[in-house]
Motif scaffolding. Structure first.
Motif, PDB file in Angstrom:
ATOM      1  N   VAL A   8     -46.845 -70.555   1.234  1.00  0.00           N
ATOM      2  CA  VAL A   8     -46.258 -70.223  -0.062  1.00  0.00           C
ATOM      3  C   VAL A   8     -46.621 -68.768  -0.368  1.00  0.00           C
ATOM      4  O   VAL A   8     -47.746 -68.336  -0.107  1.00  0.00           O
ATOM      5  CB  VAL A   8     -46.818 -71.155  -1.156  1.00  0.00           C
ATOM      6  CG1 VAL A   8     -46.342 -70.714  -2.537  1.00  0.00           C
ATOM      7  CG2 VAL A   8     -46.426 -72.592  -0.895  1.00  0.00           C
ATOM      8  N   HIS A  46     -52.447 -76.380   0.475  1.00  0.00           N
ATOM      9  CA  HIS A  46     -51.257 -75.643   0.912  1.00  0.00           C
ATOM     10  C   HIS A  46     -51.643 -74.251   1.411  1.00  0.00           C
ATOM     11  O   HIS A  46     -52.440 -73.562   0.774  1.00  0.00           O
ATOM     12  CB  HIS A  46     -50.267 -75.513  -0.247  1.00  0.00           C
ATOM     13  CG  HIS A  46     -49.817 -76.821  -0.797  1.00  0.00           C
ATOM     14  ND1 HIS A  46     -48.783 -77.551  -0.250  1.00  0.00           N
ATOM     15  CD2 HIS A  46     -50.275 -77.552  -1.845  1.00  0.00           C
ATOM     16  CE1 HIS A  46     -48.622 -78.670  -0.936  1.00  0.00           C
ATOM     17  NE2 HIS A  46     -49.513 -78.699  -1.917  1.00  0.00           N
ATOM     18  N   HIS A 122     -42.332 -71.133  -0.040  1.00  0.00           N
ATOM     19  CA  HIS A 122     -41.867 -71.221  -1.426  1.00  0.00           C
ATOM     20  C   HIS A 122     -42.319 -69.916  -2.057  1.00  0.00           C
ATOM     21  O   HIS A 122     -43.274 -69.293  -1.589  1.00  0.00           O
ATOM     22  CB  HIS A 122     -42.487 -72.435  -2.141  1.00  0.00           C
ATOM     23  CG  HIS A 122     -42.188 -72.494  -3.607  1.00  0.00           C
ATOM     24  ND1 HIS A 122     -40.954 -72.867  -4.095  1.00  0.00           N
ATOM     25  CD2 HIS A 122     -42.955 -72.219  -4.701  1.00  0.00           C
ATOM     26  CE1 HIS A 122     -40.980 -72.825  -5.426  1.00  0.00           C
ATOM     27  NE2 HIS A 122     -42.177 -72.432  -5.812  1.00  0.00           N
ATOM     28  N   THR A 150     -35.439 -69.411   0.302  1.00  0.00           N
ATOM     29  CA  THR A 150     -36.466 -70.352  -0.104  1.00  0.00           C
ATOM     30  C   THR A 150     -36.296 -70.711  -1.570  1.00  0.00           C
ATOM     31  O   THR A 150     -35.481 -70.110  -2.287  1.00  0.00           O
ATOM     32  CB  THR A 150     -37.871 -69.773   0.142  1.00  0.00           C
ATOM     33  OG1 THR A 150     -38.852 -70.821   0.030  1.00  0.00           O
ATOM     34  CG2 THR A 150     -38.220 -68.673  -0.854  1.00  0.00           C
ATOM     35  N   SER A 257     -47.229 -78.262  -5.951  1.00  0.00           N
ATOM     36  CA  SER A 257     -47.823 -79.049  -4.886  1.00  0.00           C
ATOM     37  C   SER A 257     -47.107 -80.385  -4.723  1.00  0.00           C
ATOM     38  O   SER A 257     -46.753 -80.791  -3.600  1.00  0.00           O
ATOM     39  CB  SER A 257     -49.310 -79.294  -5.182  1.00  0.00           C
ATOM     40  OG  SER A 257     -49.876 -80.216  -4.273  1.00  0.00           O
ATOM     41  N   LEU A 260     -43.599 -79.795  -3.312  1.00  0.00           N
ATOM     42  CA  LEU A 260     -43.682 -79.441  -1.897  1.00  0.00           C
ATOM     43  C   LEU A 260     -43.950 -80.681  -1.049  1.00  0.00           C
ATOM     44  O   LEU A 260     -43.332 -80.891   0.001  1.00  0.00           O
ATOM     45  CB  LEU A 260     -44.792 -78.414  -1.672  1.00  0.00           C
ATOM     46  CG  LEU A 260     -44.508 -76.961  -2.041  1.00  0.00           C
ATOM     47  CD1 LEU A 260     -45.803 -76.152  -2.044  1.00  0.00           C
ATOM     48  CD2 LEU A 260     -43.502 -76.324  -1.083  1.00  0.00           C
ATOM     49  N   GLY A 266     -39.334 -75.522  -0.822  1.00  0.00           N
ATOM     50  CA  GLY A 266     -39.653 -74.972   0.484  1.00  0.00           C
ATOM     51  C   GLY A 266     -38.541 -74.097   1.015  1.00  0.00           C
ATOM     52  O   GLY A 266     -37.525 -73.877   0.355  1.00  0.00           O
TER      53      GLY A 266
END
Length: 332
Positions: A8, A46, A122, A150, A257, A260, A266
């Motif tokens: 990310v 992540h 992202h 994205t 989070s 995702l 994404g």
């Protein structure tokens, strides 16, 4: 926790929060809204890169350690000569903060290349980064460049002491809203930006202007979620509040989070369908939200509540969330 997903990319300020308590006490803690979101996402497992601007002084060294220790990678050019920015937060007896700032904002020159040359997992931005020149125009260019590659999230997290008139700020905020897939705003943000309108009305209008999901936070009260054809209220877990610093950023990290993890945010590989953006649109396309979106909102609310229970911007780890709510889905 490791992941094969592309990192990310968070674009925005990292700064030192100087906390002034109602008893006259002072303490310094790492902060900055986008940096807090990056930290929260890294603690939730992540991979995260942060494009920011920190100095080579003691505050900057503390900021870098704070971020790197939780797994946040700073992009090339994020560390610059000179002093790091600060935000002085004066806390009232309820733990709520008002801020004054000392900072210059711009983004590393390599940020646009990061977006163009390889789609981030992202992109998230917001707060001072999207409002203060000269950096704001470069953040806007990065968002435009990322839109076809994205998904994008945005939190205006407005700082009126750094801004002009609300009427002057509205077009910029609305442009970021329209370019985003997910938007979070506080009741205070919308009350300042649209003083003659109810925040709920604004959030509903924003949800029809481009984003799949708009979330309105109201502190200790329930949180409102708005999408093109519906809305719902999300309960806020009860917690003993130490202070509210970083709670909104922890909420944003928890929400990103959860989405995702559900494959609804994404990168958008060519020809791959359904894309994360398509999945999110489908999940918010009925009167009732998809269960995975509801779970992401629950994760966000719990992350914010846990952050309110300790001093400063200190978002929880995935293990802490799981300990409190075993129904929270794991990071994919």
């Amino acid at each position: 926790m490791t992941s094969s997903a592309p990192p990310v990319l968070v674009i925005g300020e990292a700064l030192t929060d100087i906390l002034c308590g109602p008893d006259g006490s002072r303490s310094a803690r790492p902060g900055g809204s986008p940096a807090n979101v990056a930290l929260g996402l890294a603690r939730l497992g992540h991979p995260v890169r942060l494009a920011t601007r920190v100095g080579q002084d003691g505050n900057g060294a503390a900021l870098r350690r704070h971020l790197l220790d939780s797994g946040v990678e700073l992009t090339h050019g994020s560390v610059v000569p000179g002093a790091s920015p600060t935000a002085t937060a004066v806390l009232d007896e309820h733990g709520s903060a008002t801020y004054t700032f000392d900072l210059h904002w711009d983004i590393p020159p390599s940020t646009l290349a990061l977006v163009r040359d390889g789609a981030p997992g992202h992109l998230h931005t917001g707060s001072i980064a999207t409002a203060l020149e000269p950096g704001a125009r470069h953040v806007e260019a990065a968002v435009r460049a990322a839109r076809d590659a994205t998904t994008i999230s945005y939190d205006p997290n407005l700082r009126p002491s750094l801004l002009g008139d609300a009427a002057e700020e509205r077009p910029r905020v609305e442009a970021f809203v329209a370019s985003s897939d997910v938007v979070k705003a506080s009741e205070e943000d919308l009350a300042w930006l649209y003083p003659e309108r109810k925040p709920e009305e604004v959030a509903a209008r924003w949800a029809s202007s481009g984003p799949s999901l708009v979330v309105l936070t109201r502190g200790a009260d329930s949180t409102g979620a708005f999408w093109r054809v519906g809305r719902c209220e999300v309960p806020v877990p009860k917690v003993r509040v130490v202070d509210t610093v970083g709670a909104g950023d922890a909420f944003m990290a928890g929400l990103i989070s959860g989405l995702l993890s559900a494959g609804m945010l994404g990168s958008l590989p060519a020809g791959a369908e359904p894309s994360p953006r398509t999945r999110l649109r489908a999940a918010t396309g009925a009167q009732a939200l998809d269960a995975a979106v509801a779970a992401a909102l629950a994760r966000a609310s719990l992350a914010a509540a846990l952050t309110c229970g300790r001093p400063g911007a200190d978002p929880p780890t995935l293990a802490e969330l799981t300990d409190r709510q075993t129904a929270v889905p794991p990071v994919g």
